[in-house]
Design a protein around this motif. Structure first.
Motif, PDB file in Angstrom:
ATOM      1  N   HIS A   1      16.829 -12.266  11.229  1.00  0.00           N
ATOM      2  CA  HIS A   1      15.450 -12.699  10.975  1.00  0.00           C
ATOM      3  C   HIS A   1      14.481 -11.926  11.853  1.00  0.00           C
ATOM      4  O   HIS A   1      13.465 -11.400  11.378  1.00  0.00           O
ATOM      5  N   ASP A   2      14.792 -11.836  13.148  1.00  0.00           N
ATOM      6  CA  ASP A   2      13.886 -11.156  14.075  1.00  0.00           C
ATOM      7  C   ASP A   2      13.808  -9.659  13.778  1.00  0.00           C
ATOM      8  O   ASP A   2      12.726  -9.058  13.846  1.00  0.00           O
ATOM      9  N   SER A   3      14.953  -9.049  13.444  1.00  0.00           N
ATOM     10  CA  SER A   3      14.956  -7.626  13.106  1.00  0.00           C
ATOM     11  C   SER A   3      14.158  -7.366  11.839  1.00  0.00           C
ATOM     12  O   SER A   3      13.427  -6.372  11.747  1.00  0.00           O
ATOM     13  N   PHE A   4      14.294  -8.247  10.877  1.00  0.00           N
ATOM     14  CA  PHE A   4      13.538  -8.145   9.620  1.00  0.00           C
ATOM     15  C   PHE A   4      12.047  -8.126   9.912  1.00  0.00           C
ATOM     16  O   PHE A   4      11.303  -7.281   9.401  1.00  0.00           O
ATOM     17  N   ALA A   5      11.592  -9.035  10.757  1.00  0.00           N
ATOM     18  CA  ALA A   5      10.170  -9.105  11.095  1.00  0.00           C
ATOM     19  C   ALA A   5       9.702  -7.831  11.794  1.00  0.00           C
ATOM     20  O   ALA A   5       8.628  -7.290  11.485  1.00  0.00           O
ATOM     21  N   ILE A   6      10.493  -7.335  12.739  1.00  0.00           N
ATOM     22  CA  ILE A   6      10.122  -6.128  13.484  1.00  0.00           C
ATOM     23  C   ILE A   6       9.993  -4.930  12.546  1.00  0.00           C
ATOM     24  O   ILE A   6       9.043  -4.146  12.622  1.00  0.00           O
ATOM     25  N   ILE A   7      10.955  -4.786  11.625  1.00  0.00           N
ATOM     26  CA  ILE A   7      10.918  -3.638  10.708  1.00  0.00           C
ATOM     27  C   ILE A   7       9.746  -3.752   9.741  1.00  0.00           C
ATOM     28  O   ILE A   7       9.062  -2.765   9.452  1.00  0.00           O
TER      29      ILE A   7
ATOM     30  N   LEU B   1       6.827  -0.697   8.999  1.00  0.00           N
ATOM     31  CA  LEU B   1       6.943   0.096   7.777  1.00  0.00           C
ATOM     32  C   LEU B   1       5.735   0.990   7.525  1.00  0.00           C
ATOM     33  O   LEU B   1       5.792   1.883   6.680  1.00  0.00           O
ATOM     34  N   ASP B   2       4.628   0.747   8.258  1.00  0.00           N
ATOM     35  CA  ASP B   2       3.487   1.653   8.124  1.00  0.00           C
ATOM     36  C   ASP B   2       3.591   2.826   9.093  1.00  0.00           C
ATOM     37  O   ASP B   2       2.654   3.618   9.221  1.00  0.00           O
ATOM     38  N   THR B   3       4.738   2.943   9.784  1.00  0.00           N
ATOM     39  CA  THR B   3       5.038   4.114  10.609  1.00  0.00           C
ATOM     40  C   THR B   3       6.242   4.800   9.981  1.00  0.00           C
ATOM     41  O   THR B   3       7.386   4.568  10.379  1.00  0.00           O
ATOM     42  N   PRO B   4       6.038   5.628   8.975  1.00  0.00           N
ATOM     43  CA  PRO B   4       7.144   6.131   8.142  1.00  0.00           C
ATOM     44  C   PRO B   4       8.267   6.795   8.921  1.00  0.00           C
ATOM     45  O   PRO B   4       9.437   6.644   8.567  1.00  0.00           O
ATOM     46  N   GLN B   5       7.932   7.523   9.977  1.00  0.00           N
ATOM     47  CA  GLN B   5       8.976   8.254  10.678  1.00  0.00           C
ATOM     48  C   GLN B   5       9.847   7.345  11.545  1.00  0.00           C
ATOM     49  O   GLN B   5      10.869   7.781  12.071  1.00  0.00           O
ATOM     50  N   GLU B   6       9.477   6.103  11.712  1.00  0.00           N
ATOM     51  CA  GLU B   6      10.312   5.136  12.416  1.00  0.00           C
ATOM     52  C   GLU B   6      11.028   4.203  11.444  1.00  0.00           C
ATOM     53  O   GLU B   6      12.091   3.666  11.745  1.00  0.00           O
ATOM     54  N   ALA B   7      10.437   3.997  10.278  1.00  0.00           N
ATOM     55  CA  ALA B   7      10.930   2.986   9.346  1.00  0.00           C
ATOM     56  C   ALA B   7      12.361   3.245   8.902  1.00  0.00           C
ATOM     57  O   ALA B   7      13.186   2.334   8.839  1.00  0.00           O
ATOM     58  N   GLY B   8      12.683   4.491   8.573  1.00  0.00           N
ATOM     59  CA  GLY B   8      14.016   4.798   8.077  1.00  0.00           C
ATOM     60  C   GLY B   8      15.096   4.507   9.099  1.00  0.00           C
ATOM     61  O   GLY B   8      16.133   3.907   8.783  1.00  0.00           O
ATOM     62  N   ALA B   9      14.879   4.933  10.346  1.00  0.00           N
ATOM     63  CA  ALA B   9      15.872   4.706  11.389  1.00  0.00           C
ATOM     64  C   ALA B   9      16.050   3.222  11.677  1.00  0.00           C
ATOM     65  O   ALA B   9      17.177   2.741  11.878  1.00  0.00           O
ATOM     66  N   LEU B  10      14.956   2.471  11.691  1.00  0.00           N
ATOM     67  CA  LEU B  10      15.051   1.029  11.910  1.00  0.00           C
ATOM     68  C   LEU B  10      15.808   0.355  10.768  1.00  0.00           C
ATOM     69  O   LEU B  10      16.615  -0.559  10.988  1.00  0.00           O
ATOM     70  N   TYR B  11      15.562   0.815   9.553  1.00  0.00           N
ATOM     71  CA  TYR B  11      16.247   0.232   8.399  1.00  0.00           C
ATOM     72  C   TYR B  11      17.758   0.478   8.486  1.00  0.00           C
ATOM     73  O   TYR B  11      18.563  -0.413   8.166  1.00  0.00           O
ATOM     74  N   VAL B  12      18.170   1.663   8.891  1.00  0.00           N
ATOM     75  CA  VAL B  12      19.596   1.953   9.040  1.00  0.00           C
ATOM     76  C   VAL B  12      20.227   1.003  10.057  1.00  0.00           C
ATOM     77  O   VAL B  12      21.326   0.470   9.844  1.00  0.00           O
TER      78      VAL B  12
ATOM     79  N   GLU C   1       0.800  -1.222   0.000  1.00  0.00           N
ATOM     80  CA  GLU C   1       0.000   0.000   0.000  1.00  0.00           C
ATOM     81  C   GLU C   1       0.832   1.271   0.000  1.00  0.00           C
ATOM     82  O   GLU C   1       0.296   2.364  -0.167  1.00  0.00           O
ATOM     83  N   SER C   2       2.144   1.169   0.220  1.00  0.00           N
ATOM     84  CA  SER C   2       2.979   2.368   0.279  1.00  0.00           C
ATOM     85  C   SER C   2       4.325   2.110  -0.379  1.00  0.00           C
ATOM     86  O   SER C   2       4.798   0.975  -0.461  1.00  0.00           O
ATOM     87  N   ALA C   3       4.955   3.199  -0.834  1.00  0.00           N
ATOM     88  CA  ALA C   3       6.281   3.084  -1.439  1.00  0.00           C
ATOM     89  C   ALA C   3       7.296   2.604  -0.419  1.00  0.00           C
ATOM     90  O   ALA C   3       8.196   1.824  -0.739  1.00  0.00           O
ATOM     91  N   ILE C   4       7.167   3.063   0.832  1.00  0.00           N
ATOM     92  CA  ILE C   4       8.093   2.621   1.877  1.00  0.00           C
ATOM     93  C   ILE C   4       7.971   1.110   2.076  1.00  0.00           C
ATOM     94  O   ILE C   4       8.975   0.409   2.234  1.00  0.00           O
ATOM     95  N   GLY C   5       6.748   0.588   2.069  1.00  0.00           N
ATOM     96  CA  GLY C   5       6.556  -0.839   2.251  1.00  0.00           C
ATOM     97  C   GLY C   5       7.091  -1.654   1.086  1.00  0.00           C
ATOM     98  O   GLY C   5       7.820  -2.636   1.274  1.00  0.00           O
TER      99      GLY C   5
ATOM    100  N   MET D   1       9.867  12.132   6.340  1.00  0.00           N
ATOM    101  CA  MET D   1      10.412  12.732   7.554  1.00  0.00           C
ATOM    102  C   MET D   1      10.179  14.234   7.593  1.00  0.00           C
ATOM    103  O   MET D   1      10.099  14.885   6.543  1.00  0.00           O
ATOM    104  N   PRO D   2      10.094  14.817   8.810  1.00  0.00           N
ATOM    105  CA  PRO D   2      10.014  16.286   8.910  1.00  0.00           C
ATOM    106  C   PRO D   2      11.256  16.924   8.312  1.00  0.00           C
ATOM    107  O   PRO D   2      12.369  16.425   8.476  1.00  0.00           O
ATOM    108  N   GLN D   3      11.050  18.003   7.593  1.00  0.00           N
ATOM    109  CA  GLN D   3      12.157  18.722   6.978  1.00  0.00           C
ATOM    110  C   GLN D   3      12.657  19.801   7.932  1.00  0.00           C
ATOM    111  O   GLN D   3      11.891  20.405   8.673  1.00  0.00           O
ATOM    112  N   GLU D   4      13.986  20.038   7.899  1.00  0.00           N
ATOM    113  CA  GLU D   4      14.546  21.114   8.715  1.00  0.00           C
ATOM    114  C   GLU D   4      14.003  22.456   8.215  1.00  0.00           C
ATOM    115  O   GLU D   4      13.944  22.694   6.999  1.00  0.00           O
TER     116      GLU D   4
END
Length: 256
Positions: A111-117, A121-132, A83-87, A241-244
Motif C-alpha cells: 500500500h505504501d509503495s503504491f502511494a509513493i510510486i 509518476l510525473d517524474t518519468p525517469q524515476e517511475a520505471g525503476a520504482l515500478y520494477v 495527463e500522461s501515458a505513464i500515469g 528514458m535516455p537512449q544509449e
C-alpha cells in the motif's frame, strides 16, 4: 462489524442505479471491496477515481459480508495521473498486480509503495525503476521473491550481472560466464540501491527480468495473460528514458 482505514482506489463497478462497488487497496485490510451508496453522484464520482487516496469507514453485519463504505478524499491524484501515458497505464498496471493478491490479506508495505510510486509518476525517469521494485515486492509477497544481493555460486556481493532463471538468484560475471547465454541480465541499479537507472537499456533489462518471473510463477500457473496495461506502461516508461548513444556505421573506423 466496523473499521476505519486509509486506502487507494483501484477500480469501480456499477451497483444498482446510483451506487458502486469500490475496490480499494487499504493499508491494514488489504485489497477490500465495499458498496458506496450514491457513488455515481456528482459529489462522489471525482473522489472514487483510480489512484486517489481516501479515508474509509467500512460497516457490515458480519465480517464475511461485502459491507458498505463511507469515503472522504485524502489525496486527489487521478486528474494528474490522467495527463500522461505513464500515469494512466501506471495506475492500471499496479492495480492489476495488486489483484493477484488474495482479497483482504494485509500488505501494508505494498500500500505504501503504491502511494509513493503514484506520487512519482510525473517524474518519468524515476517511475520505471520504482515500478520494477514494486513488481519485485509483489513477487516477494506472493512467495516468489528474488535474491539479488549475493552470487548464488560464490557468495560474492560485487560484480553481479546475471540472474539464474531457475533459482531467481543473482550470479556474478565470473561465475556466470560459462552459462551467459542462458542467464537473465541484472541491471546494476537493482542489487545496488545507490545506483540509478540511467538508460532505456537498463530499464528494459529490468522489465524483462521481472516479467519473466511474473510469467513463470504467477501468470502461467493461473492460466492468465500479462495485463496489457503493463506492456503499455513499460513502453511509455522506456520512451521517457535516455537512449544509449549509437555509433553511425559511417563514423566507425575502417577495419584494417
Amino acid at each position: 462489524m466496523e473499521w476505519r482505514d486509509e486506502g487507494i482506489i483501484l477500480g469501480l463497478r456499477k451497483h444498482g442505479e446510483t451506487s458502486v462497488i469500490a475496490e480499494v487497496m487499504t493499508k491494514a485490510h488489504g485489497r477490500h471491496l465495499g458498496i458506496v451508496r450514491g457513488g455515481r453522484s456528482k459529489r462522489l464520482q471525482p473522489v472514487l477515481q483510480p489512484g486517489n487516496s481516501v479515508d474509509l469507514v467500512w460497516r457490515a453485519r458480519l465480517d464475511e459480508h461485502l459491507g458498505q463504505y463511507q469515503v472522504e478524499l485524502l489525496n486527489a491524484r487521478a486528474g494528474r495521473l490522467m495527463e500522461s501515458a505513464i500515469g494512466v497505464h501506471g495506475v492500471q498496471a499496479m492495480a492489476a498486480l495488486l489483484r493477484l493478491l488474495p482479497e483482504r490479506d494485509s500488505h501494508p508495505r505494498l500500500h505504501d509503495s503504491f502511494a509513493i510510486i503514484l506520487d512519482s509518476l510525473d517524474t518519468p525517469q524515476e517511475a520505471g525503476a520504482l515500478y520494477v521494485r514494486f513488481e519485485l515486492a509483489v513477487l516477494e509477497d506472493l512467495g516468489f521473491g528474488l535474491d539479488l544481493s549475493t552470487c548464488a555460486a560464490t557468495g560474492a556481493h560485487t560484480d553481479l550481472i546475471y540472474v539464474s532463471p531457475k533459482s531467481g538468484r543473482a550470479v556474478s560475471a565470473e561465475a556466470g560466464r560459462p552459462w551467459a547465454d542462458r542467464m537473465l541480465a541484472l541491471p546494476a541499479f537493482l542489487p545496488d540501491r545507490t545506483q540509478a537507472c540511467t538508460s532505456a537499456d537498463m530499464l528494459d533489462q529490468a522489465f524483462r527480468l521481472t516479467g519473466y518471473f511474473l510469467g513463470r510463477h504467477v501468470f502461467e500457473p493461473r492460466g492468465v495473460e500479462p495485463p496489457i496495461s503493463r506492456e503499455s506502461f513499460c513502453a511509455a516508461a522506456l520512451r521517457a528514458m535516455p537512449q544509449e548513444p549509437r555509433v553511425s556505421p559511417s563514423l566507425q573506423e575502417p577495419i584494417s
